[in-house]
Scaffold this motif. Structure first.
Motif, PDB file in Angstrom:
ATOM      1  N   GLY A 313       0.782  -1.248   0.000  1.00 60.65           N
ATOM      2  CA  GLY A 313       0.000   0.000   0.000  1.00 60.65           C
ATOM      3  C   GLY A 313       0.805   1.285   0.000  1.00 60.65           C
ATOM      4  N   VAL A 314       1.990   1.271  -0.623  1.00 62.65           N
ATOM      5  CA  VAL A 314       2.766   2.523  -0.712  1.00 62.65           C
ATOM      6  C   VAL A 314       3.183   2.737  -2.171  1.00 62.65           C
ATOM      7  N   PRO A 315       3.500   3.988  -2.538  1.00 62.60           N
ATOM      8  CA  PRO A 315       3.989   4.232  -3.908  1.00 62.60           C
ATOM      9  C   PRO A 315       5.163   3.313  -4.207  1.00 62.60           C
ATOM     10  N   THR A 316       5.151   2.714  -5.394  1.00 60.73           N
ATOM     11  CA  THR A 316       6.099   1.623  -5.692  1.00 60.73           C
ATOM     12  C   THR A 316       6.788   1.827  -7.032  1.00 60.73           C
ATOM     13  N   ILE A 317       8.100   1.583  -7.037  1.00 63.61           N
ATOM     14  CA  ILE A 317       8.866   1.554  -8.286  1.00 63.61           C
ATOM     15  C   ILE A 317       9.360   0.131  -8.480  1.00 63.61           C
ATOM     16  N   PHE A 318       8.996  -0.472  -9.605  1.00 59.83           N
ATOM     17  CA  PHE A 318       9.551  -1.778  -9.950  1.00 59.83           C
ATOM     18  C   PHE A 318      10.804  -1.535 -10.797  1.00 59.83           C
ATOM     19  N   VAL A 319      11.965  -1.952 -10.286  1.00 67.16           N
ATOM     20  CA  VAL A 319      13.229  -1.812 -11.019  1.00 67.16           C
ATOM     21  C   VAL A 319      13.644  -3.204 -11.487  1.00 67.16           C
ATOM     22  N   MET A 320      13.678  -3.433 -12.784  1.00 72.32           N
ATOM     23  CA  MET A 320      13.999  -4.779 -13.274  1.00 72.32           C
ATOM     24  C   MET A 320      15.454  -5.134 -12.976  1.00 72.32           C
ATOM     25  N   GLU A 321      15.645  -6.383 -12.527  1.00 78.08           N
ATOM     26  CA  GLU A 321      16.991  -6.889 -12.263  1.00 78.08           C
ATOM     27  C   GLU A 321      17.259  -8.067 -13.202  1.00 78.08           C
ATOM     28  N   GLY A 322      17.226  -9.317 -12.684  1.00 76.30           N
ATOM     29  CA  GLY A 322      17.591 -10.469 -13.514  1.00 76.30           C
ATOM     30  C   GLY A 322      16.392 -11.192 -14.097  1.00 76.30           C
ATOM     31  N   GLY A 323      16.673 -12.408 -14.589  1.00 79.84           N
ATOM     32  CA  GLY A 323      15.640 -13.223 -15.254  1.00 79.84           C
ATOM     33  C   GLY A 323      16.133 -13.572 -16.646  1.00 79.84           C
ATOM     34  N   TYR A 324      16.413 -14.893 -16.890  1.00 80.78           N
ATOM     35  CA  TYR A 324      17.163 -15.279 -18.108  1.00 80.78           C
ATOM     36  C   TYR A 324      16.426 -16.289 -18.967  1.00 80.78           C
ATOM     37  N   ALA A 325      15.244 -16.729 -18.511  1.00 79.74           N
ATOM     38  CA  ALA A 325      14.383 -17.561 -19.374  1.00 79.74           C
ATOM     39  C   ALA A 325      13.651 -16.578 -20.278  1.00 79.74           C
ATOM     40  N   VAL A 326      14.329 -16.164 -21.355  1.00 76.12           N
ATOM     41  CA  VAL A 326      13.883 -15.005 -22.133  1.00 76.12           C
ATOM     42  C   VAL A 326      12.464 -15.188 -22.671  1.00 76.12           C
ATOM     43  N   ASP A 327      12.137 -16.412 -23.133  1.00 75.06           N
ATOM     44  CA  ASP A 327      10.807 -16.645 -23.731  1.00 75.06           C
ATOM     45  C   ASP A 327       9.684 -16.365 -22.734  1.00 75.06           C
ATOM     46  N   ALA A 328       9.936 -16.607 -21.458  1.00 79.59           N
ATOM     47  CA  ALA A 328       8.874 -16.423 -20.447  1.00 79.59           C
ATOM     48  C   ALA A 328       9.036 -15.102 -19.705  1.00 79.59           C
ATOM     49  N   LEU A 329      10.127 -14.382 -19.976  1.00 81.10           N
ATOM     50  CA  LEU A 329      10.455 -13.199 -19.162  1.00 81.10           C
ATOM     51  C   LEU A 329       9.394 -12.108 -19.271  1.00 81.10           C
ATOM     52  N   GLY A 330       8.892 -11.891 -20.478  1.00 84.34           N
ATOM     53  CA  GLY A 330       7.864 -10.866 -20.655  1.00 84.34           C
ATOM     54  C   GLY A 330       6.611 -11.224 -19.865  1.00 84.34           C
ATOM     55  N   THR A 331       6.174 -12.471 -20.006  1.00 81.28           N
ATOM     56  CA  THR A 331       4.974 -12.933 -19.286  1.00 81.28           C
ATOM     57  C   THR A 331       5.165 -12.812 -17.781  1.00 81.28           C
ATOM     58  N   ASN A 332       6.299 -13.311 -17.301  1.00 77.31           N
ATOM     59  CA  ASN A 332       6.529 -13.324 -15.850  1.00 77.31           C
ATOM     60  C   ASN A 332       6.615 -11.907 -15.291  1.00 77.31           C
ATOM     61  N   CYS A 333       7.278 -11.027 -16.009  1.00 74.92           N
ATOM     62  CA  CYS A 333       7.432  -9.644 -15.527  1.00 74.92           C
ATOM     63  C   CYS A 333       6.088  -8.921 -15.542  1.00 74.92           C
ATOM     64  N   VAL A 334       5.372  -9.011 -16.662  1.00 76.83           N
ATOM     65  CA  VAL A 334       4.078  -8.304 -16.736  1.00 76.83           C
ATOM     66  C   VAL A 334       3.069  -8.927 -15.783  1.00 76.83           C
ATOM     67  N   ASN A 335       3.226 -10.227 -15.482  1.00 78.43           N
ATOM     68  CA  ASN A 335       2.339 -10.825 -14.467  1.00 78.43           C
ATOM     69  C   ASN A 335       2.460 -10.090 -13.131  1.00 78.43           C
ATOM     70  N   VAL A 336       3.666  -9.725 -12.757  1.00 83.17           N
ATOM     71  CA  VAL A 336       3.843  -8.984 -11.495  1.00 83.17           C
ATOM     72  C   VAL A 336       3.122  -7.645 -11.572  1.00 83.17           C
ATOM     73  N   LEU A 337       3.310  -6.950 -12.686  1.00 80.09           N
ATOM     74  CA  LEU A 337       2.718  -5.615 -12.843  1.00 80.09           C
ATOM     75  C   LEU A 337       1.204  -5.699 -12.878  1.00 80.09           C
ATOM     76  N   GLU A 338       0.676  -6.714 -13.577  1.00 82.84           N
ATOM     77  CA  GLU A 338      -0.778  -6.889 -13.652  1.00 82.84           C
ATOM     78  C   GLU A 338      -1.343  -7.334 -12.309  1.00 82.84           C
ATOM     79  N   GLY A 339      -0.629  -8.206 -11.637  1.00 82.38           N
ATOM     80  CA  GLY A 339      -1.075  -8.636 -10.300  1.00 82.38           C
ATOM     81  C   GLY A 339      -1.141  -7.450  -9.360  1.00 82.38           C
ATOM     82  N   PHE A 340      -0.172  -6.553  -9.527  1.00 83.37           N
ATOM     83  CA  PHE A 340      -0.112  -5.366  -8.663  1.00 83.37           C
ATOM     84  C   PHE A 340      -1.269  -4.412  -8.962  1.00 83.37           C
ATOM     85  N   GLU A 341      -1.543  -4.258 -10.259  1.00 83.29           N
ATOM     86  CA  GLU A 341      -2.581  -3.299 -10.661  1.00 83.29           C
ATOM     87  C   GLU A 341      -3.977  -3.839 -10.378  1.00 83.29           C
ATOM     88  N   GLY A 342      -4.090  -5.154 -10.215  1.00 83.63           N
ATOM     89  CA  GLY A 342      -5.358  -5.757  -9.812  1.00 83.63           C
ATOM     90  C   GLY A 342      -6.362  -5.878 -10.949  1.00 83.63           C
TER      91      GLY A 342
END
Ligand SMILES: NCCCNCCCCCC(O)(O)C(F)(F)F
Ligand SMILES: [Zn+2]
Length: 342
Positions: A313-342
């Motif tokens: 419940g506070v203002p949040t900055i997502f700063v991308m770090e690692g993640g090397y399964a490139v084919d799934a990286l977009g899905t996995n990253c946007v899943n976090v953002l979508e989960g956050f946005e509800g």
């Protein structure tokens, strides 16, 4: 949620890395950012903005000026020495060697300013790393201007980079630079939650003696995993920073169910600390198919991660770090953002 990204970040294109005793194709490659950007667009996460060109000063608030100058002038020195391929350090001022010498030889400089042999320096590394730091700084400025959540599509990553050294594919500590910028512009308490598979040794060390930046990290046990020499549970801060660092090292093979108790404890620390802003060092290398990591997240778990972080419940900055399964990286990253946005 807006995304910050600039194509300049693609210019650092390492060819190889030293891993498991041999030269292998590099995994921290530009296509990581491209696939995340494509998925941000395809799934309509929000507007994509270019970073502002910040001056060098916000970097000097975190990194030593001589280290920044080393990175800036490196390629010219390297090629002047007759070298043409990407550079790897191979000797370091380790115990019994001097830390105070003014090194001039390019191979000595490489060791003086690095922590490992797995992070090649190339012709465009400095430019791309500057852009990556500007991406995090732009997100921080957007938060100061009232945005509630921003995705800083950083690459090259940052959380292993320290005051005066690069390593673990990191050159400037993007999350730390953003945290210090927020402090310099008047916010009092910043929390950095590092959910990358690897411990953010650089970030921890930068704020280890400070209470104004809380560092929380959940990661593979450093007894078994890079960076090996930091990230143990007994590291809880020092001096004024005592109690403002917490580590949750977890066993190889950890899946979401094994991860959530640590995540719940970290969120309780956040509740007590009441940060003005939370910076999430968002690595997606806890994923079951990550080629260099050994946790067992499913893609759906990244939705759950985003949902849980929203509850802080506070203002949040997502700063991308690692993640090397490139084919799934977009899905996995946007899943976090979508989960956050509800
Ligand atoms: N056998 C594999 C050896 C790999 N050794 C280096 C691991 C670096 C991890 C980098 C990262 O994922 O933590 C970051 F977020 F910084 F990019
Ligand atoms: Zn990692």
């Amino acid at each position: 949620m807006k995304t910050v990204f600039s194509d300049t970040q693609l210019a650092h294109a390492p060819a190889q890395e030293i891993s498991d005793g041999e030269l292998k194709p590099a995994v921290e490659i530009p296509s990581r950012a491209e696939i995340v950007l494509k998925t941000v667009r395809d799934r309509n996460v929000g507007e994509i903005v270019a970073p502002e060109d910040f001056p060098i000063r916000p970097l000097h608030r975190v990194h030593s000026p001589d280290y920044v100058s080393f990175l800036e002038g490196f390629w010219e020195k390297w090629t002047a020495a007759g070298r043409s391929k990407e550079a790897f350090p191979f000797v370091w001022p380790i115990r019994s060697l001097r830390q105070d010498t003014t090194v001039n030889h390019i191979d000595g400089l490489l060791g003086r300013y690095s922590m490992d042999a797995g992070t090649p320096l190339g012709e465009h590394t400095y430019r791309a790393a500057r852009a990556s730091a500007d991406t995090a700084l732009t997100a921080a400025k957007m938060i100061l201007n009232g945005e509630k959540a921003v995705f800083s599509l950083c690459r090259p990553p940052g959380h292993h980079a320290g005051f005066d050294f690069f390593g673990g594919y990191c050159f400037f500590n993007n999350a730390a630079v953003a945290a210090q910028y927020l402090r310099d512009y008047g916010l009092h308490r910043i929390a950095i939650l590092d959910v990358d598979y690897h411990h953010g040794n650089g970030t921890q060390a930068l704020f280890y003696d400070r209470p104004d930046v809380l560092f929380l990290s959940i990661h593979a046990d450093p007894k078994e995993e890079y960076p090996y020499f930091l990230g143990y549970a007994d590291e809880t801060g020092e001096h004024a920073g005592t109690g403002f660092t917490r580590n949750w090292p977890l066993p190889l093979g950890t899946d979401w169910d094994g991860y959530t108790p640590a995540l719940e404890e970290a969120c309780r620390w956040l509740l007590v600390y009441k940060p003005d802003v939370m910076i999430v060092s968002l690595g997606m290398d806890c994923f079951e198919n990550d080629p260099i990591s050994k946790f067992a997240f499913k893609s759906e778990d990244y939705l759950r991660l985003g949902q849980r972080l929203k509850k802080v419940g506070v203002p949040t900055i997502f700063v991308m770090e690692g993640g090397y399964a490139v084919d799934a990286l977009g899905t996995n990253c946007v899943n976090v953002l979508e989960g956050f946005e509800g």
